[in-house]
Design a protein around this motif. Sequence first.
Motif, PDB file in Angstrom:
ATOM      1  N   ASN A 279      14.019 -10.079  -6.987  1.00 28.01           N
ATOM      2  CA  ASN A 279      13.510  -9.716  -5.674  1.00 28.01           C
ATOM      3  C   ASN A 279      12.083 -10.201  -5.444  1.00 28.01           C
ATOM      4  O   ASN A 279      11.318 -10.421  -6.386  1.00 28.01           O
ATOM      5  CB  ASN A 279      13.569  -8.197  -5.473  1.00 28.01           C
ATOM      6  N   ASP A 280      11.783 -10.374  -4.175  1.00 22.72           N
ATOM      7  CA  ASP A 280      10.435 -10.707  -3.713  1.00 22.72           C
ATOM      8  C   ASP A 280      10.292 -10.039  -2.343  1.00 22.72           C
ATOM      9  O   ASP A 280      10.696 -10.580  -1.316  1.00 22.72           O
ATOM     10  CB  ASP A 280      10.270 -12.223  -3.612  1.00 22.72           C
ATOM     11  N   VAL A 281       9.735  -8.833  -2.349  1.00 25.16           N
ATOM     12  CA  VAL A 281       9.731  -7.988  -1.152  1.00 25.16           C
ATOM     13  C   VAL A 281       8.332  -7.430  -0.911  1.00 25.16           C
ATOM     14  O   VAL A 281       7.636  -7.043  -1.858  1.00 25.16           O
ATOM     15  CB  VAL A 281      10.734  -6.818  -1.295  1.00 25.16           C
ATOM     16  N   THR A 282       7.938  -7.374   0.361  1.00 24.25           N
ATOM     17  CA  THR A 282       6.680  -6.748   0.755  1.00 24.25           C
ATOM     18  C   THR A 282       6.963  -5.674   1.798  1.00 24.25           C
ATOM     19  O   THR A 282       7.719  -5.898   2.746  1.00 24.25           O
ATOM     20  CB  THR A 282       5.701  -7.777   1.352  1.00 24.25           C
ATOM     21  N   GLN A 283       6.361  -4.518   1.605  1.00 27.33           N
ATOM     22  CA  GLN A 283       6.485  -3.437   2.587  1.00 27.33           C
ATOM     23  C   GLN A 283       5.088  -3.017   3.028  1.00 27.33           C
ATOM     24  O   GLN A 283       4.216  -2.737   2.206  1.00 27.33           O
ATOM     25  CB  GLN A 283       7.221  -2.234   2.005  1.00 27.33           C
ATOM     26  N   THR A 284       4.896  -2.972   4.345  1.00 26.60           N
ATOM     27  CA  THR A 284       3.620  -2.553   4.914  1.00 26.60           C
ATOM     28  C   THR A 284       3.819  -1.244   5.676  1.00 26.60           C
ATOM     29  O   THR A 284       4.700  -1.146   6.539  1.00 26.60           O
ATOM     30  CB  THR A 284       3.055  -3.618   5.872  1.00 26.60           C
ATOM     31  N   ILE A 285       3.012  -0.263   5.335  1.00 29.63           N
ATOM     32  CA  ILE A 285       3.080   1.052   5.984  1.00 29.63           C
ATOM     33  C   ILE A 285       1.754   1.280   6.706  1.00 29.63           C
ATOM     34  O   ILE A 285       0.685   1.240   6.084  1.00 29.63           O
ATOM     35  CB  ILE A 285       3.323   2.172   4.960  1.00 29.63           C
ATOM     36  N   THR A 286       1.827   1.509   7.997  1.00 33.77           N
ATOM     37  CA  THR A 286       0.623   1.719   8.793  1.00 33.77           C
ATOM     38  C   THR A 286       0.663   3.090   9.447  1.00 33.77           C
ATOM     39  O   THR A 286       1.623   3.437  10.140  1.00 33.77           O
ATOM     40  CB  THR A 286       0.490   0.645   9.887  1.00 33.77           C
ATOM     41  N   VAL A 287      -0.361   3.864   9.195  1.00 34.38           N
ATOM     42  CA  VAL A 287      -0.532   5.152   9.880  1.00 34.38           C
ATOM     43  C   VAL A 287      -1.569   4.923  10.977  1.00 34.38           C
ATOM     44  O   VAL A 287      -2.756   4.708  10.684  1.00 34.38           O
ATOM     45  CB  VAL A 287      -1.002   6.253   8.914  1.00 34.38           C
ATOM     46  N   PRO A 288      -1.158   4.929  12.258  1.00 33.24           N
ATOM     47  CA  PRO A 288      -2.077   4.576  13.351  1.00 33.24           C
ATOM     48  C   PRO A 288      -3.264   5.533  13.467  1.00 33.24           C
ATOM     49  O   PRO A 288      -3.180   6.706  13.082  1.00 33.24           O
ATOM     50  CB  PRO A 288      -1.193   4.662  14.601  1.00 33.24           C
ATOM     51  N   GLN A 289      -4.334   5.015  14.025  1.00 34.30           N
ATOM     52  CA  GLN A 289      -5.501   5.850  14.274  1.00 34.30           C
ATOM     53  C   GLN A 289      -5.131   6.936  15.287  1.00 34.30           C
ATOM     54  O   GLN A 289      -4.406   6.708  16.246  1.00 34.30           O
ATOM     55  CB  GLN A 289      -6.645   4.997  14.834  1.00 34.30           C
ATOM     56  N   GLY A 290      -5.611   8.131  15.033  1.00 32.21           N
ATOM     57  CA  GLY A 290      -5.284   9.232  15.928  1.00 32.21           C
ATOM     58  C   GLY A 290      -4.176  10.114  15.407  1.00 32.21           C
ATOM     59  O   GLY A 290      -3.906  11.178  15.957  1.00 32.21           O
ATOM     60  N   MET A 291      -3.478   9.671  14.346  1.00 32.68           N
ATOM     61  CA  MET A 291      -2.453  10.497  13.719  1.00 32.68           C
ATOM     62  C   MET A 291      -3.145  11.451  12.759  1.00 32.68           C
ATOM     63  O   MET A 291      -3.582  11.056  11.672  1.00 32.68           O
ATOM     64  CB  MET A 291      -1.441   9.628  12.974  1.00 32.68           C
TER      65      MET A 291
END
Length: 333
Positions: A279-291
């Motif tokens: 495998n060659d996998v990237t996961q990006t998790i973003t918690v928006p400003q204001g949460m």
Amino acid sequence: MKFKKLLLLPLAALLLNGCAIGKKVDKDVANERVSEAIQTQEEMDVDSLFQEAKQDMTESVSQTNLGAETTSKVTNKGTTTLKAKDLLGENPQVVASAKATAKIDKNGQEDSFVSVNENMYYVDGWFYNDYDNKERGNISLAPKSGKGKIKINVGNIDFANKNVLAVFSELSGTAVNFGPVDYSQILLLASITGNVKAREFAGVLTITYNLSKDDLVRFVAAQMAGIDYGDLTSEERELVDAIISEIIAQLEKGYEVRKYVIEVKIAKEGYITKVRVENDVTQTITVPQGMGEDPEYVIVVKSKGFTEINTKLNEKVAIKFPDFSDYVERSLM
């Protein structure tokens, strides 16, 4: 003599091409064969075993918060082997080895490093272990740091009812893990992806599952929702996809799948003889400003490498033991 050489060249080419081509097998038939192979292994009486597991995997995580970034990276490389015979008899014998390294970097600097080099044996009710392990940084392999040779009286082990791989994982007393393998994940992934290629040659069936981003996202979403795709009809699957569509929508934004391939080989005897996951996998998790009270928070997880397990059951196994006279007795911890 020249004539004989000319004859051999096309014959060799023909054999190689035959190995590469084989007979095409329908994906539904292939998936059923995997299910049957798993059942076969669960019911098989195993008297002898050979297993080799190889891994070369890097996982990295970067976290950005308030403009500051922290990073960590874990690299695992190694090979374990285990051979056993007479598991159902009165004199079971087992020999295993582990050669592996693990390194953890934090913010570009080495945080810890481990090198494991061990041999393990079981014969006549005794477990023997010689090791030459090294460590640096914030980690400890105690009580098996450095070099040593130990023996433990573990008594007769009923391998007819206890999995030898699980037993040796426990007896090793370190991070060494010999299994056993949980093949059920293969069935779950097989039920989700339609990108399946299968060919059979000389009784050996080779199946390749090539997962797309959509396949992997649906698999993760199904796991989060506690859903098993394996038992669903196509109509039920559409309904489930609609139910978990919100989860899928959130996940697919952050996934990049450059490669996720699973190769499975089924021996002519009907059991799984090889599993390789690359495998060659990237996961990006973003918690928006204001949460909540925090500003935007970004986590990027990258995983790249392979794991491969090769297995042979009930074939002839040769085992040789070293001289155990200088092994020091120790009690079972």
